[in-house]
Design an enzyme around this catalytic site. Sequence first.
Site, PDB file in Angstrom:
ATOM      1  CB  SER A  78      -0.882   0.012   1.248  1.00 29.33           C
ATOM      2  OG  SER A  78      -0.080   0.215   2.392  1.00 29.33           O
TER       3      SER A  78
ATOM      4  CB  SER B 115      -7.556   4.512  -2.481  1.00 29.45           C
ATOM      5  OG  SER B 115      -6.902   4.708  -1.287  1.00 29.45           O
ATOM      6  CB  CYS B 116      -4.140   0.249  -1.198  1.00 25.15           C
ATOM      7  SG  CYS B 116      -2.832   0.923  -2.213  1.00 25.15           S
ATOM      8  CB  ILE B 117      -4.668   5.794   1.263  1.00 21.80           C
ATOM      9  CG1 ILE B 117      -4.338   6.269  -0.138  1.00 21.80           C
ATOM     10  CG2 ILE B 117      -4.041   6.718   2.285  1.00 21.80           C
ATOM     11  CD1 ILE B 117      -5.009   7.554  -0.514  1.00 21.80           C
TER      12      ILE B 117
END
Lengths: 210, 117
Positions: A78, B115-117
């Site tokens: 991520s 998203s991968c936040i």
Amino acid sequence: MGISMLVIRHWPKRGRMGELRAGLGVSGSRLFLHGDGVVLAEPGRLPDLVGAPQLEVCAASWRRRYAGPSDPRFRSSSLTLMYQALDRADDYRIWGCGGASSWHRGDGPAPGWLLEVVTCPVDARDRTETLEFVLGAAAFGLDARVLIRGPGYNHLLTDAARGWAQLSDFDLLELICQAPDDVALKVPARRIDTAGLSVLDRDSARHLVL
Amino acid sequence: MIGEVSDVTGREILAAIELGADGYMLDPELWTPDVARALARRDGVELGSLHWWLIEFVRQHQRRYGMPPLMRVVIGAMREQAGVGDASSRTLYRLFPDGPIREACRYGGLPQPESCI
């Protein structure tokens, strides 16, 4: 062992593989793929590497482009984890849509960050991922400013500009923009001219050209 | 916003909507608070006032910015707007242990965050 970080957000069609292999041959090297850079995680795309670099691919960028699994050498990761490593890195090189940038740790404390957005990609995924890359810095709490210059200001003109408004609305990161005077931005940003730009360049040493 | 739906009503509500493989509503326009109640009841989750605050906050943020909020934004707002002075990521994970923002999106009828936040 220090971290030597490589971040790829845009992979040119040719000419960079030798440089990439050399970078990944360094002890402690890590590679993070984001945006259309994830193409390098396609199975069979990346040749055998010397050493044991840590290979990571942004899970969201991969999912947006591929239904199947990535090269098994890559770990799904991520932006937050990437920033964690980048902030500790002794050196980095990033290949973004707007060019390459790099930094090497010297003596003294590491300076703050300047995230530079110098393009506004045509592909909607690439535009969203540019914003996500910036928001990742905010999520991680990076001591960073965001500079939008050149054609990058187009991010702040369309309906998608509302996503950028989070930066100022929630006081996440300072947004600075160099744009023509007659352009009305849809998002509050500190306007800057060429003279201001050169001061900013001197003040911020860890640049990330996205 | 706090209310109950019975098992029978809950099943009827869920039968009227379509969920994707990951449990997110395919047509967010069909969302109502009763959908959230029905989904929560099915999952064995009792939605309290703070759950509802979070769901509403995430829905409003999505409407305004086109994406769900960052965790730090939610924590700041929870301290200021919801009167939880010591709010932290732990507070949020107590509400939804499987991921507060993702679960608020799911119960709030929003698309699965990309998203991968």
